[in-house]
Design a protein around this motif. Structure first.
Motif, PDB file in Angstrom:
ATOM      1  N   PHE A  44       0.817  -1.216   0.000  1.00 23.99           N
ATOM      2  CA  PHE A  44       0.000   0.000   0.000  1.00 23.99           C
ATOM      3  C   PHE A  44       0.854   1.273   0.000  1.00 23.99           C
ATOM      4  O   PHE A  44       0.320   2.377  -0.054  1.00 23.99           O
ATOM      5  N   ASP A  51      -2.649   1.708  -5.482  1.00 20.68           N
ATOM      6  CA  ASP A  51      -3.551   2.742  -4.940  1.00 20.68           C
ATOM      7  C   ASP A  51      -4.995   2.245  -4.912  1.00 20.68           C
ATOM      8  O   ASP A  51      -5.731   2.474  -3.945  1.00 20.68           O
ATOM      9  N   THR A 100      -5.485  -0.208  -2.173  1.00 19.67           N
ATOM     10  CA  THR A 100      -5.513   0.495  -0.894  1.00 19.67           C
ATOM     11  C   THR A 100      -6.910   1.026  -0.597  1.00 19.67           C
ATOM     12  O   THR A 100      -7.444   0.862   0.507  1.00 19.67           O
ATOM     13  N   VAL A 101      -7.482   1.659  -1.595  1.00 16.78           N
ATOM     14  CA  VAL A 101      -8.815   2.235  -1.415  1.00 16.78           C
ATOM     15  C   VAL A 101      -9.855   1.138  -1.178  1.00 16.78           C
ATOM     16  O   VAL A 101     -10.679   1.225  -0.262  1.00 16.78           O
ATOM     17  N   TYR A 136      -9.368  -1.863  -0.047  1.00 17.55           N
ATOM     18  CA  TYR A 136      -9.106  -2.476   1.260  1.00 17.55           C
ATOM     19  C   TYR A 136      -9.831  -1.723   2.370  1.00 17.55           C
ATOM     20  O   TYR A 136     -10.444  -2.323   3.252  1.00 17.55           O
ATOM     21  N   ARG A 194      -1.547  16.630  -8.140  1.00 19.20           N
ATOM     22  CA  ARG A 194      -2.322  15.397  -8.281  1.00 19.20           C
ATOM     23  C   ARG A 194      -3.519  15.406  -7.323  1.00 19.20           C
ATOM     24  O   ARG A 194      -4.625  15.049  -7.717  1.00 19.20           O
ATOM     25  N   PHE A 233     -11.851   6.654   5.820  1.00 21.63           N
ATOM     26  CA  PHE A 233     -11.243   5.929   4.699  1.00 21.63           C
ATOM     27  C   PHE A 233     -12.219   4.953   4.040  1.00 21.63           C
ATOM     28  O   PHE A 233     -11.868   4.316   3.041  1.00 21.63           O
ATOM     29  N   ASP A 244     -10.617   9.050  -0.763  1.00 18.68           N
ATOM     30  CA  ASP A 244      -9.744   8.074  -1.431  1.00 18.68           C
ATOM     31  C   ASP A 244      -8.306   8.595  -1.493  1.00 18.68           C
ATOM     32  O   ASP A 244      -7.353   7.844  -1.281  1.00 18.68           O
ATOM     33  N   THR A 273      -6.702   8.353   1.836  1.00 18.81           N
ATOM     34  CA  THR A 273      -6.383   6.953   2.126  1.00 18.81           C
ATOM     35  C   THR A 273      -5.042   6.568   1.500  1.00 18.81           C
ATOM     36  O   THR A 273      -4.177   5.965   2.147  1.00 18.81           O
ATOM     37  N   VAL A 274      -4.869   6.914   0.262  1.00 14.96           N
ATOM     38  CA  VAL A 274      -3.638   6.572  -0.442  1.00 14.96           C
ATOM     39  C   VAL A 274      -2.439   7.292   0.188  1.00 14.96           C
ATOM     40  O   VAL A 274      -1.388   6.691   0.439  1.00 14.96           O
ATOM     41  N   HIS A 279      -1.249   5.828   3.511  1.00 16.78           N
ATOM     42  CA  HIS A 279      -0.430   4.617   3.413  1.00 16.78           C
ATOM     43  C   HIS A 279       0.965   4.901   2.903  1.00 16.78           C
ATOM     44  O   HIS A 279       1.923   4.229   3.281  1.00 16.78           O
ATOM     45  N   LEU A 280       1.103   5.889   2.043  1.00 19.96           N
ATOM     46  CA  LEU A 280       2.444   6.272   1.616  1.00 19.96           C
ATOM     47  C   LEU A 280       3.226   6.840   2.798  1.00 19.96           C
ATOM     48  O   LEU A 280       4.419   6.584   2.952  1.00 19.96           O
TER      49      LEU A 280
END
Lengths: 322, 322, 322, 322
Positions: free
Chosen positions: C237, C245, C248-249, C251, D83, D237, D245, D248-249, D252-253
């Protein structure tokens, strides 16, 4: 698809291997006297020492002659070992403290021993104890070395001839081909001494051990990055048994998420050597703490790879057993 | 921006309130005899009962006359209470078992008491004990009711007059305006009886309690959805003290992620009533287990809202205190 | 210790096996046309379908002719597949919906498709599409069946002769010797149909499939309880790639802690059959949904055991590859 | 129990306060033009900048004139902002990069922008943009400063008179009476500059800002240690909306467990000043980066305390709103 011919040969070979295994196992289980071990540990910082101790106390194949503590505040570590052994009903096992050394390490599990539960009146000297036991049982004792090597170095300095009468040393330490964080699906990570802490914290003693002429079995980072993930923790920490309750408490004092069971592989190796197959290598410990594989006659039997699944099937069953 | 005038008035009022508070606090702390309490609990299923017991044993303001167990296998629950009290050095507190009732509940923490550590030789009858203590200390005892109400109903059936001589009952139960899962940022969740388990598991006894004429303080779901999140758990479970070690072990036996500390609010209310401000309401328990607010003279003092932050500041400091 | 003789033989055999493996691998990689597959999925409930799809889209060895959805609200599932394929740059893959069926399932990941991102204008009929593709590529298509078997049953009913022209079906389903929750260190758990949901949700269709005379490869619970633990999730993730990505979402929409990657083993088997070695068995699907091993000629090639470590080394490397 | 008299006064005061609040709220909501803001951020390291941006884009009361990036690799940060804004449908918001500075920071979320999704063709100069916008809208712009203060210092250096025409600066930074880790139930933690990173990374610029003569609102560690725990994460999330979303990403990063929402309090303060009540203080930034409270006329309005519960009720509802 695998070519048919290759496949057939492979199946045949694996079939043979499987046929042989039960015989090997049986031979091993029959009629052995308990293996005498001494565990030299820096219990209290990383939590894997406690998991190693847990495996040892749950194994009737082992006779634990004593636990010796090494590195930093060895007296505080001895109190942690005292409480652990007391809580699990093994207060009779002697606990000896090595010479204290300077460290900035906060010792995550210090509070566990602070209350003094099951604390022994005093802790004898670790090195004296070790040499004394070797003299008493020459050729019979396995030293399980899962901390920095101050006690080992001191014992060699004091009486190398006696030290050589150990049956063997099983060491958690070193990083031969793989570094920390290399779990087989990431980019390769080269060995780096900073993770190789049992060696790095006392390089001089490590060099003495590799030159001591005692049978030496080494479990380096290459084969001991055994991740105790949430599924395994949920299983173990909900057993409600004396040993697992103590591991639960120590895990939370440690305060991180995923324990890596480096140290327990040493005890597992004593019990089930097939879990960490060893190969003779010549290892040179350089001045920076790298453990380098070099040409030359083998000075250690080193385990370079293991199956984490097989390890945990054994470990979890054993430690959770009633 | 807040209008200047409104802001000034508000600041002034809050200022006054803050000025008054310390005086109030001091008055409260001075020279009180300990509050006599009996805790009636279904410890062993949800883990919040253990967290309530932990708060009680860490509070010198309380004299715990006894712990009584209710619902399902009350003997197994009594053994869990025995071990908890023993491990934290309070083995002298009597533990009595209510009448066992049928349930399919697996009892997540059963193993904790299975080993029999600190188990008392036998457990007297919960209802007998309760009535006996009330007779001994009429008007002095707070009954903290944090389980289904079998023992309460049985005590009222047996001797309603004596039961009325309780100083008060502080009950965790009911769901008046908010249902389970409504944490203030989701869509509103209406009350539903299936989450209101202390009431639902014995509706008849609940109805007796609300009609008993005893001073009744109710902490329903509206004010007790107190989430013990990862930050709070990391703090509490790394204290390494006797009480927090037991909570750590029980938490893992429970086996879920986030405990909701419903029950501890009752004990917190006894110690710090300002943490859960109550209002007189007339509550009707209907046959399905709904707790409905209706017109009529108040039969209960109900806490409809609380600050989780204030609760946890008090709870965590108190339970972690050395 | 392992006896020296046994040890030597074992080492020799393992050595030979290791020597042979690279040759086998190389032979496999050379010059194959991409494998044509159709994925029949109930994506949207358990999260493992998405992990299977992720493996497929990251595998150049596969030509994904289409994705068909099955079970419950198949249109909603198709929208989830649309968005996933669109986000990862594979919008060209057709998505077809099976016949909707009644279910109380809330569909954890429904919101993912709700916004209509990358939604195709319409979804053709799954069964029509499947039969049409088989006619176009007789003997060439692998059907990867990772949902309940409504579409499969309907295709057999409609045109069994065409269905038999599939190259093979690779099915996630069944529970032959091990039940859910048996991870090798717990007490054995017997197979129980309630966990065997791809079979249980349409037993009649499952029976048709096992009798269809099409080459059938089965990955049951015995070999697919592959736990995507915290260490593996942290790795995957944090890749920041399009596919990871989306996983991850999804999940987080799924909302549970540890995914079990049942379904991805089917795709892994197509790519690396050695990850799940199969054996011919005669399986009878009884009326309750048990998948019973019985004497008789083999009607399926079944994988009864696998190495989770080897699976994840392959899976994680592949899905994280840039 | 609280004494009756004190209690009565307190209730009365709180009652009055509650009566006044709705009026205040209403006044605030009526007929305001959107607040013009510029967000100066080091998005990409700690994850709270992204959570602040998320709150801003979900708030119709705000007109985001632009996002400027500061500290380290400002171009990489600008791509991350690009982004994020693109994915949530706000690609029209300009993103400008500050001057790059040297740092060893690995930038946890760098990969998010690496692919170049929604990347703008080029990023203008942050300081130019800031001064230009102030000239265009004198007295109207709120600068939300949630990164180290390089851009702020450079703008003051370049044109202090223009900078003073900001309506105000709302700053996340400083540690006045409480240090990091003091959550109200632990032992008090004194302020230490190493956690005060927005100040510490450019002390000289911070000193300029406190002396600039611009209205300055400060949200220090004292009021911004807002823990986004597992319950809140599970809620946010699993929304499956564009903004959530992306969070959430990015979460995790970032790769850690519990985000602390320091930065979002600045945006929340702009929207709901009552969530972080401020007081005039004279703050001296010393050469080591301490933010010391000293006698003297107020040079900042500082928020020393907040309710995390109230903050999250607002934050989560707003960011999850459809």
């Amino acid at each position: 698809m695998i070519g048919d011919a290759g496949c057939a040969i492979l199946r045949c070979l694996l079939g043979l291997a499987i046929c042989l295994l039960p015989g090997i196992r049986k031979a091993q289980a029959v009629a052995q006297a308990p293996e005498k071990i001494i565990i030299d540990t820096d219990i209290g910082d990383d939590v894997d020492d406690a998991f190693a101790l847990a495996l040892a106390v749950k194994s009737p194949e082992l006779q634990i002659l004593g636990v010796t503590t090494t590195f930093g505040d060895t007296e505080a570590r001895a109190k942690i070992a005292d409480r652990f052994l007391g809580e699990v009903g093994r207060a009779e096992i002697p606990v000896m403290a090595g010479k204290a050394t300077a460290t900035k390490n906060p010792m995550s599990q210090r509070r566990y021993g602070d209350g003094g539960h099951f604390a022994k009146a005093s802790h004898g000297d670790a090195v004296e104890f070790l040499l004394e036991q070797i003299r008493k049982y020459p050729g019979e004792i396995t030293l399980v070395a899962i901390g920095p090597l101050m006690n080992v170095g001191a014992a060699i300095d004091k009486d190398a001839a006696t030290f050589r009468k150990l049956k063997r040393v099983v060491l958690m330490g070193g990083s031969i081909r793989r570094g920390y964080g290399d779990l087989g699906y990431t980019a390769p990570v080269p060995p780096m001494p900073e993770w190789n802490i049992n060696i790095l914290n006392d390089v001089a003693s490590a060099r003495k051990l590799f030159a001591a002429g005692v049978p030496l079995f080494v479990m380096p980072l290459d084969s001991t990055q055994l991740k105790m993930d949430e599924v395994k923790r949920a299983f173990l920490f909900s057993q409600g048994a004396a040993v697992t309750d103590q591991l639960t408490v120590l895990y939370h004092l440690w305060g991180q998420e995923t324990p890596t069971l480096f140290d327990p592989m040493t005890v597992a190796f004593v019990l089930r050597p097939e879990l960490c197959p060893v190969h003779g290598l010549h290892i040179r410990v350089d001045e920076k703490g790298f453990t380098r594989e070099e040409p030359g006659t083998a000075n250690a039997q080193v385990c370079l790879d293991s199956s984490a699944e097989d390890f945990f099937k054994f470990y979890l069953k054993r430690v959770a057993a009633r």
